[in-house]
Scaffold this motif. Structure first.
Motif, PDB file in Angstrom:
ATOM      1  N   THR A 140       5.887  17.138   0.609  1.00  8.86           N
ATOM      2  CA  THR A 140       5.657  16.920   2.037  1.00  8.86           C
ATOM      3  C   THR A 140       5.862  15.439   2.376  1.00  8.86           C
ATOM      4  O   THR A 140       5.794  14.575   1.486  1.00  8.86           O
ATOM      5  CB  THR A 140       4.225  17.325   2.435  1.00  8.86           C
ATOM      6  N   PRO A 141       6.066  15.120   3.658  1.00 13.16           N
ATOM      7  CA  PRO A 141       6.186  13.707   4.032  1.00 13.16           C
ATOM      8  C   PRO A 141       4.948  12.889   3.640  1.00 13.16           C
ATOM      9  O   PRO A 141       5.075  11.747   3.195  1.00 13.16           O
ATOM     10  CB  PRO A 141       6.370  13.760   5.551  1.00 13.16           C
ATOM     11  N   ASP A 142       3.759  13.468   3.764  1.00 10.92           N
ATOM     12  CA  ASP A 142       2.543  12.741   3.386  1.00 10.92           C
ATOM     13  C   ASP A 142       2.507  12.457   1.885  1.00 10.92           C
ATOM     14  O   ASP A 142       2.101  11.368   1.455  1.00 10.92           O
ATOM     15  CB  ASP A 142       1.293  13.524   3.792  1.00 10.92           C
ATOM     16  N   GLN A 143       2.917  13.428   1.091  1.00 12.96           N
ATOM     17  CA  GLN A 143       2.957  13.230  -0.359  1.00 12.96           C
ATOM     18  C   GLN A 143       3.971  12.150  -0.720  1.00 12.96           C
ATOM     19  O   GLN A 143       3.709  11.290  -1.570  1.00 12.96           O
ATOM     20  CB  GLN A 143       3.308  14.538  -1.070  1.00 12.96           C
TER      21      GLN A 143
END
Length: 128
Positions: A2-5
């Protein structure tokens, strides 16, 4: 991922970058050209940050700026997609991409990205 990861992983890297005052909102509509000279406008977002941040923002703007004769949202255009795929292939970030065919309708975009990448490499490569 994910973008957050991805952001978490990138934030954990021990990266060194040079900081300086930056425009903060650099895109093609904040650049005017007069007599062959580029003039920056709209300094409302000036901040301190990585020297390459403005260059990255400007390059991103160029990558999605279609020629005026094309529909503003025609990102399925096969010729445009081929140019973008070439410009954003992983190997093209190690050194500026090769020049474009001068008859290509996207030659201007390739030329702009090549110049921006040269500047980015130069400002990150020198020690002072």
């Amino acid at each position: 991922m994910t973008p957050d990861q991805l952001w978490t992983r990138l934030g954990a890297l021990d990266q060194i970058y040079r900081k300086a005052p930056m425009h903060g909102d650099l895109h093609g509509e904040n650049v005017r050209v007069r007599n062959g000279n580029a003039i920056l406008i709209d300094f409302a977002s000036v901040a301190s940050g990585p020297l390459t941040a403005d260059l990255a923002a400007l390059e991103t703007w160029f990558a999605f700026e279609l020629p005026s004769e094309e529909a503003r949202d025609d990102y399925e255009n096969a010729k445009w997609r081929a140019v973008v795929d070439r410009l954003y292939a992983p190997a093209s970030f190690l050194h500026p991409p090769d020049p474009s065919d001068p008859t290509s309708p996207y030659c201007w975009m390739v030329s702009a990205v090549r110049q921006i990448r040269r500047l980015g490499i130069a400002v990150q490569s020198c020690s002072s």
